[in-house]
Write an enzyme that holds these catalytic residues in place. Structure first.
Site, PDB file in Angstrom:
ATOM      1  N   ARG A  56      23.700  25.527  34.934  1.00  0.00           N
ATOM      2  CA  ARG A  56      23.349  24.335  34.172  1.00  0.00           C
ATOM      3  C   ARG A  56      24.654  23.679  33.726  1.00  0.00           C
ATOM      4  NH1 ARG A  56      20.060  28.596  32.298  1.00  0.00           N
ATOM      5  NH2 ARG A  56      17.830  28.284  32.715  1.00  0.00           N
TER       6      ARG A  56
ATOM      7  N   LYS B 239      20.015  29.875  28.451  1.00  0.00           N
ATOM      8  CA  LYS B 239      19.090  29.530  27.380  1.00  0.00           C
ATOM      9  C   LYS B 239      18.741  30.774  26.575  1.00  0.00           C
ATOM     10  CE  LYS B 239      16.935  25.507  29.579  1.00  0.00           C
ATOM     11  NZ  LYS B 239      15.672  24.908  30.073  1.00  0.00           N
TER      12      LYS B 239
ATOM     13  N   HIS C  65      22.574  18.060  37.485  1.00  0.00           N
ATOM     14  CA  HIS C  65      21.542  19.036  37.829  1.00  0.00           C
ATOM     15  C   HIS C  65      21.250  19.048  39.324  1.00  0.00           C
ATOM     16  CE1 HIS C  65      19.413  21.806  35.304  1.00  0.00           C
ATOM     17  NE2 HIS C  65      18.264  21.580  35.890  1.00  0.00           N
TER      18      HIS C  65
ATOM     19  N   ARG D 271      22.697  21.972  41.009  1.00  0.00           N
ATOM     20  CA  ARG D 271      21.947  23.204  40.696  1.00  0.00           C
ATOM     21  C   ARG D 271      20.734  23.307  41.614  1.00  0.00           C
ATOM     22  NH1 ARG D 271      20.727  27.115  36.674  1.00  0.00           N
ATOM     23  NH2 ARG D 271      18.566  27.108  35.919  1.00  0.00           N
TER      24      ARG D 271
ATOM     25  N   HIS E 248      16.298  31.839  35.334  1.00  0.00           N
ATOM     26  CA  HIS E 248      14.928  31.508  34.956  1.00  0.00           C
ATOM     27  C   HIS E 248      14.253  32.745  34.371  1.00  0.00           C
ATOM     28  CE1 HIS E 248      14.646  27.935  38.000  1.00  0.00           C
ATOM     29  NE2 HIS E 248      15.238  27.602  36.873  1.00  0.00           N
TER      30      HIS E 248
ATOM     31  N   TYR F  16      11.110  25.438  44.254  1.00  0.00           N
ATOM     32  CA  TYR F  16      12.102  25.373  45.326  1.00  0.00           C
ATOM     33  C   TYR F  16      11.612  25.999  46.629  1.00  0.00           C
ATOM     34  CZ  TYR F  16      15.306  24.343  41.500  1.00  0.00           C
ATOM     35  OH  TYR F  16      15.907  23.777  40.409  1.00  0.00           O
TER      36      TYR F  16
END
Length: 298
Positions: free
Chosen positions: A149, A173, A244, A247, A270, A279
């Site tokens: 990110r 995150k 992004h 990414r 994730h 994806y």
């Protein structure tokens, strides 16, 4: 009893019909989904009433590799959740393994990505004979090599990068930590950048920021976005681009080269496999080598 049959499935479907008046077509679809799942578990030595979340995630990855659509998987998960709620209510299981599994998002557009040729053109756009251009080239290389990110990239410090081991420690995150391989290309550019450019950008100011701004401070996400847009114009890339986008390209190209969905989930940071599912429009093969063999610049 065959591996497809299970008395709990019939009891659940009968209860569903009595309680909700489920249409015959939906009821049969649930039956087929649950029987298929039961057979899949049986082939792996697992029992329908004795599994956890990981088994469900593994099955979702298998369904994706088999080419099942998101709508079909959403129906499967809906039936599976109903089944385990029924088992929990009747005291047949202690906890519902589907609680932390997200439904696939239907109708969500695929993220914008770039072809490998476009990525090569973008990476080659910065003028690497000056410190600013060399910094930008190195940032783009790291962004594409690691799928970070933008907030993770601009926040990198020197101690997060281990060039000898070829990995970068990323705090994503929720401050979740992950180790991501850099690959030979990114390592080479980092070595050159640290040797030739970073000191000039800092101008003698002390800092542990890996990629400082011209003022020697941590770069903002907005500043890096503008830098990427500039380099995309130089590279004559027609696709609308953002930080992004690289990414997304990282994930898409890894999957296109045979990467395993669960490995890409881990590399992207994730928390749930379903976030990575978007994806998989190009996912076809299992990963043979985690990074170096399959990543285009590994």
């Amino acid at each position: 009893m065959s591996t497809l049959e299970h008395p709990l499935i019939d009891r659940f479907l009968d209860a569903l019909w009595l309680e909700k008046g489920l249409a015959d077509n939906t009821r049969e679809a649930y039956r087929n989904d649950l029987q298929q799942f039961n057979a899949w578990l049986d082939g792996r030595g697992l029992r329908l009433e004795g599994i956890g979340r990981d088994a469900i995630l593994d099955h979702l990855a298998w369904r994706l590799e088999q080419g099942y659509k998101a709508r079909s998987t959403a129906r499967f998960l809906s039936g599976l959740r109903g089944f385990y709620r029924y088992c929990l209510r009747d005291g047949l299981i202690a906890e519902d393994p589907t609680l932390q599994v997200d439904l696939p998002q239907l109708g969500k557009p695929l993220p914008k990505s770039l072809s490998e040729a476009d990525v090569e053109a973008l990476l080659a756009a910065p003028e690497v004979d000056d410190p600013l251009g060399l910094r930008d080239r190195t940032m783009l290389e790291v962004l594409y090599a690691c799928g970070l990110r933008v907030s993770e990239l601009v926040g990198l410090t020197l101690e997060q990068v281990n060039l000898r081991q070829g990995v970068v420690k990323v705090f994503g995150k929720g401050s979740k930590e992950r180790l991501v391989p850099l690959g030979e290309e990114a390592i080479g550019w980092l070595e050159r950048y640290l040797r030739e450019a970073r000191g000039d950008l800092l101008g003698g100011r002390p800092s542990d920021v890996l990629f400082p701004s011209l003022r020697g401070e941590q770069m903002t996400r907005q500043t890096f976005w503008h830098r990427i847009k500039h380099h995309a114009q130089v590279a004559a890339i027609g696709t609308s681009i953002s930080p992004h986008t690289l990414r997304h390209a990282f994930a898409t190209h890894l999957l296109n080269h045979g990467a395993d969905l669960r490995v890409v989930q881990m590399l992207l940071g994730h928390s749930d496999l379903s976030t990575t599912q978007i994806y998989t429009h190009i996912a076809r093969a299992r990963l043979q080598d985690l990074h170096a063999r399959h990543h285009p610049r590994g």
